[in-house]
Design a protein around this motif. Structure first.
Motif, PDB file in Angstrom:
ATOM      1  N   ALA A  23      -7.612  -1.691  -2.024  1.00 32.15           N
ATOM      2  CA  ALA A  23      -7.251  -0.475  -1.286  1.00 32.15           C
ATOM      3  C   ALA A  23      -8.398  -0.073  -0.348  1.00 32.15           C
ATOM      4  CB  ALA A  23      -6.921   0.658  -2.253  1.00 32.15           C
ATOM      5  N   ARG A  24      -9.618  -0.081  -0.870  1.00 32.86           N
ATOM      6  CA  ARG A  24     -10.784   0.254  -0.028  1.00 32.86           C
ATOM      7  C   ARG A  24     -10.876  -0.691   1.168  1.00 32.86           C
ATOM      8  NH1 ARG A  24     -13.537   0.984  -4.775  1.00 32.86           N
ATOM      9  NH2 ARG A  24     -14.360  -1.120  -4.735  1.00 32.86           N
TER      10      ARG A  24
ATOM     11  N   LYS B 299      -4.965   4.324   0.554  1.00 33.13           N
ATOM     12  CA  LYS B 299      -5.299   5.193  -0.571  1.00 33.13           C
ATOM     13  C   LYS B 299      -5.122   4.446  -1.881  1.00 33.13           C
ATOM     14  CE  LYS B 299      -4.322   9.521   1.722  1.00 33.13           C
ATOM     15  NZ  LYS B 299      -3.405  10.610   1.897  1.00 33.13           N
ATOM     16  N   LYS B 300      -4.056   3.651  -1.948  1.00 32.83           N
ATOM     17  CA  LYS B 300      -3.842   2.835  -3.140  1.00 32.83           C
ATOM     18  C   LYS B 300      -2.937   1.662  -2.803  1.00 32.83           C
ATOM     19  CE  LYS B 300       0.095   5.001  -5.327  1.00 32.83           C
ATOM     20  NZ  LYS B 300       0.651   5.446  -6.574  1.00 32.83           N
ATOM     21  N   VAL B 301      -3.018   0.632  -3.624  1.00 28.66           N
ATOM     22  CA  VAL B 301      -2.151  -0.535  -3.494  1.00 28.66           C
ATOM     23  C   VAL B 301      -1.599  -0.871  -4.875  1.00 28.66           C
ATOM     24  CG1 VAL B 301      -3.375  -1.513  -1.499  1.00 28.66           C
ATOM     25  CG2 VAL B 301      -4.018  -2.224  -3.806  1.00 28.66           C
ATOM     26  N   SER B 302      -0.473  -1.574  -4.887  1.00 32.89           N
ATOM     27  CA  SER B 302       0.116  -2.021  -6.148  1.00 32.89           C
ATOM     28  C   SER B 302       0.778  -3.373  -5.925  1.00 32.89           C
ATOM     29  CB  SER B 302       1.138  -1.002  -6.653  1.00 32.89           C
ATOM     30  OG  SER B 302       2.149  -0.804  -5.687  1.00 32.89           O
TER      31      SER B 302
ATOM     32  N   ASP C  88       0.830  -1.201   0.000  1.00 29.80           N
ATOM     33  CA  ASP C  88       0.000   0.000   0.000  1.00 29.80           C
ATOM     34  C   ASP C  88       0.870   1.259   0.000  1.00 29.80           C
ATOM     35  OD1 ASP C  88       0.734   0.607   2.673  1.00 29.80           O
ATOM     36  OD2 ASP C  88      -1.148  -0.123   3.516  1.00 29.80           O
ATOM     37  N   ASP C  89       0.222   2.405  -0.008  1.00 32.87           N
ATOM     38  CA  ASP C  89       0.924   3.682  -0.092  1.00 32.87           C
ATOM     39  C   ASP C  89       1.744   3.995   1.164  1.00 32.87           C
ATOM     40  OD1 ASP C  89      -1.972   3.760   0.603  1.00 32.87           O
ATOM     41  OD2 ASP C  89      -1.489   5.783   1.274  1.00 32.87           O
TER      42      ASP C  89
ATOM     43  N   ASN D 227      -8.735  -6.280  -8.455  1.00 32.85           N
ATOM     44  CA  ASN D 227      -9.188  -4.901  -8.548  1.00 32.85           C
ATOM     45  C   ASN D 227      -8.433  -4.134  -7.464  1.00 32.85           C
ATOM     46  OD1 ASN D 227     -10.605  -2.451  -8.037  1.00 32.85           O
ATOM     47  ND2 ASN D 227     -12.419  -3.288  -9.032  1.00 32.85           N
ATOM     48  N   LEU D 228      -7.402  -3.409  -7.860  1.00 33.96           N
ATOM     49  CA  LEU D 228      -6.543  -2.728  -6.895  1.00 33.96           C
ATOM     50  C   LEU D 228      -7.309  -1.701  -6.067  1.00 33.96           C
ATOM     51  CD1 LEU D 228      -3.332  -2.332  -9.073  1.00 33.96           C
ATOM     52  CD2 LEU D 228      -3.780  -4.034  -7.299  1.00 33.96           C
ATOM     53  N   LYS D 229      -8.275  -1.034  -6.665  1.00 32.34           N
ATOM     54  CA  LYS D 229      -9.076  -0.045  -5.920  1.00 32.34           C
ATOM     55  C   LYS D 229      -9.914  -0.733  -4.842  1.00 32.34           C
ATOM     56  CE  LYS D 229      -9.251   3.511  -9.439  1.00 32.34           C
ATOM     57  NZ  LYS D 229     -10.053   4.324 -10.325  1.00 32.34           N
TER      58      LYS D 229
END
Length: 155
Positions: free
Chosen positions: A75-76, A81-84, A53-54, A70-72
């Motif tokens: 993250a949720r 805020k975001k993941v990769s 995550d961020d 689904n990265l979003k």
């Protein structure tokens, strides 16, 4: 065949599971290929992805072989805020596992586990046992309980 770390940990905790072996083809490590080799539907074969995550925290996303992550949504679910996806080159040093053999059980460090809600109505799911060519069949509830995992909606 020797037990993997994941299998040993599940056995020690009296979690019911079945080990499944299959021949490895390094040119195709996909969930589809695993599904065909072990003769179980793709909907029951789950792949484990390692995400960051961020805030530089790591986590496992466990999704059906029929899904793309689904990265979003992850993250949720993880309040980030975001993941990769983590780069392949750090996968083994981070988890102790190689591509095609990543398990949410028994990694070097216990990262949070996020399991796709596609597992909900299934009597069992099949995940990596922590090495290529070895899978574990267990109930999704047992995986969630053992890992203190979180069920999330991957859409």
């Amino acid at each position: 065949m020797s037990k993997t770390n994941a299998e040993r940990l599940l056995k020690q905790s009296n979690v019911s599971f079945e080990s499944i072996s299959y021949p490895v083809d390094l040119s195709d490590l996909s969930a589809q290929a695993v599904s065909e080799k072990i003769k179980f539907p793709l909907s029951s074969v789950f792949k484990t992805l390692v995400l960051e995550d961020d805030q530089k925290n790591y986590l496992f996303a466990v999704i059906s072989g029929e899904e793309e992550v689904n990265l979003k949504a992850v993250a949720r679910a993880s309040s980030a805020k975001k993941v990769s996806l983590v780069p392949m080159k750090v996968l083994e040093s981070l988890t102790g596992y190689v591509r095609g053999g990543v398990s949410p059980v028994g990694a070097k460090k216990a990262f949070p586990v996020f399991l796709s809600d596609r597992a909900v109505d299934q009597p069992y799911i099949i995940i990596s046992a922590g090495k290529r060519g070895q899978q574990i069949k267990l109930s999704p509830d047992d995986l969630l309980e053992f890992t203190s995992g979180i069920l999330y909606r991957n859409r």
